[in-house]
Motif scaffolding. Sequence first.
Motif, PDB file in Angstrom:
ATOM      1  N   CYS A 107      22.910  -1.239   9.482  1.00  0.00           N
ATOM      2  CA  CYS A 107      22.887  -1.165   8.022  1.00  0.00           C
ATOM      3  C   CYS A 107      21.784  -0.218   7.539  1.00  0.00           C
ATOM      4  CB  CYS A 107      22.682  -2.556   7.428  1.00  0.00           C
ATOM      5  SG  CYS A 107      22.676  -2.525   5.636  1.00  0.00           S
TER       6      CYS A 107
ATOM      7  N   ASN B  43      20.060  -0.271   5.014  1.00  0.00           N
ATOM      8  CA  ASN B  43      18.993  -0.895   4.216  1.00  0.00           C
ATOM      9  C   ASN B  43      18.047  -1.734   5.053  1.00  0.00           C
ATOM     10  OD1 ASN B  43      20.271   0.029   1.789  1.00  0.00           O
ATOM     11  ND2 ASN B  43      21.808  -1.545   2.175  1.00  0.00           N
TER      12      ASN B  43
ATOM     13  N   THR C  48      15.236 -10.435   3.009  1.00  0.00           N
ATOM     14  CA  THR C  48      16.598 -10.904   3.264  1.00  0.00           C
ATOM     15  C   THR C  48      17.057 -10.395   4.621  1.00  0.00           C
ATOM     16  OG1 THR C  48      17.091 -10.745   0.900  1.00  0.00           O
ATOM     17  CG2 THR C  48      18.961 -10.929   2.378  1.00  0.00           C
TER      18      THR C  48
ATOM     19  N   ARG D 136      25.015  -2.978   0.028  1.00  0.00           N
ATOM     20  CA  ARG D 136      25.916  -3.786   0.832  1.00  0.00           C
ATOM     21  C   ARG D 136      25.916  -5.184   0.243  1.00  0.00           C
ATOM     22  NH1 ARG D 136      27.030   0.487   1.508  1.00  0.00           N
ATOM     23  NH2 ARG D 136      27.090   1.773   3.363  1.00  0.00           N
TER      24      ARG D 136
ATOM     25  N   SER E 271      24.826  -7.996   0.958  1.00  0.00           N
ATOM     26  CA  SER E 271      23.592  -8.792   0.941  1.00  0.00           C
ATOM     27  C   SER E 271      22.367  -7.960   0.584  1.00  0.00           C
ATOM     28  CB  SER E 271      23.396  -9.423   2.311  1.00  0.00           C
ATOM     29  OG  SER E 271      23.603  -8.448   3.308  1.00  0.00           O
TER      30      SER E 271
HETATM   31 FE1  SF4 Z   1      21.996  -4.635   5.263  1.00  0.00          FE
HETATM   32 FE2  SF4 Z   1      22.474  -7.012   4.145  1.00  0.00          FE
HETATM   33 FE3  SF4 Z   1      20.909  -6.827   6.294  1.00  0.00          FE
HETATM   34 FE4  SF4 Z   1      20.080  -5.892   3.947  1.00  0.00          FE
HETATM   35  S1  SF4 Z   1      20.484  -8.038   4.464  1.00  0.00           S
HETATM   36  S2  SF4 Z   1      19.866  -4.885   5.955  1.00  0.00           S
HETATM   37  S3  SF4 Z   1      21.986  -5.087   3.080  1.00  0.00           S
HETATM   38  S4  SF4 Z   1      23.099  -6.346   6.199  1.00  0.00           S
END
Ligand code: SF4
Length: 298
Positions: free
Chosen positions: A41, A43, A61, A283, A285
């Motif tokens: 991901c 992020n 997160t 994304r 999340s």
């Molecule tokens: Fe990617 Fe979601 Fe993990 Fe953030 S929490 S790095 S947006 S998968």
Amino acid sequence: MSSARKPDWLKMQPPSGREFAGIRETLREHDLHTVCEEANCPNLGECWSGGAGTGSGEGGTATFMLMGEKCSRACNFCDVQTGGMDPLDPDEPENVADAIAEIGLDYVVLTSVDRDDLPDQGAGHFAETIREIKRRHPGILVEVLIPDFRGEAHLVRKIIDADPDVIAHNVETVERLQFPVRDRRAGYEQSLGVLEQIDRESDIYTKTSVMLGHGEYDHEVYQTLADCRERGVDIVTLGQYLQPSRNHLDVKRYDHPDKYETWRRVAEDELDFLYCASGPMVRSSYKAGELFVDAILR
Ligand code: SF4
Ligand code: SF4
């Protein structure tokens, strides 16, 4: 048709730093997987550094992926391996709760592969993990991103009864493009039905996500947002589809960040979603904890 050329605004920062290395080590120790790493991901650095361990409710997160690394489905946008399903790990609920304590997350996202091979499609295991986390960390906020459970209401009910704070289920794309984007066992109406049931049977916040870049038209995106809102969805995220490999669907279009900002305003101001996270790198999340806490305190 070949993929559209990747624009500059999609360049990602590689994750680094002590926090990142520490979280990764904890996950390995407990034999856990995150979507953040599995899906590479963009992020990851931002989400994992956030406020993890500060108790601030501002970020920190991570999205844990339950029930193995192999999925019983084969969506054409997704990089998760299909088939060769592993048995469930009965210690997983406890391991996830342990890892949360060590990392110090105050908002956790749980998701899973689809497990059409199991008699309850994994709903019981998912619910048990939510309960174990809530039992061990009463103050934590838990968001779950669930499969459609083939629309079986008694399985969706198992998740509702475990009482997470947010239940997300992704429609992924507009109605016309459900297939080829998603596996044939998924479907627009089926997904809307899952979201509607959660809204009807509980006070739990509901959330969905839509990817852009599969060749959808603006009026179809608007209709999808409106349909979700009509079925009681509170939170929506919009992000750019990125092709994981040449074997996956081509990217048909990259929208400028300004376009995402327009969709955010449409969702929040016109359609009255509680909040909309919208941007090329967003994304499901993305900064889920920070945005959720901000929105409910607004
Ligand atoms: Fe990617 Fe979601 Fe993990 Fe953030 S929490 S790095 S947006 S998968
Ligand atoms: Fe990927 Fe989910 Fe589709 Fe499985 S059901 S292939 S994990 S998007």
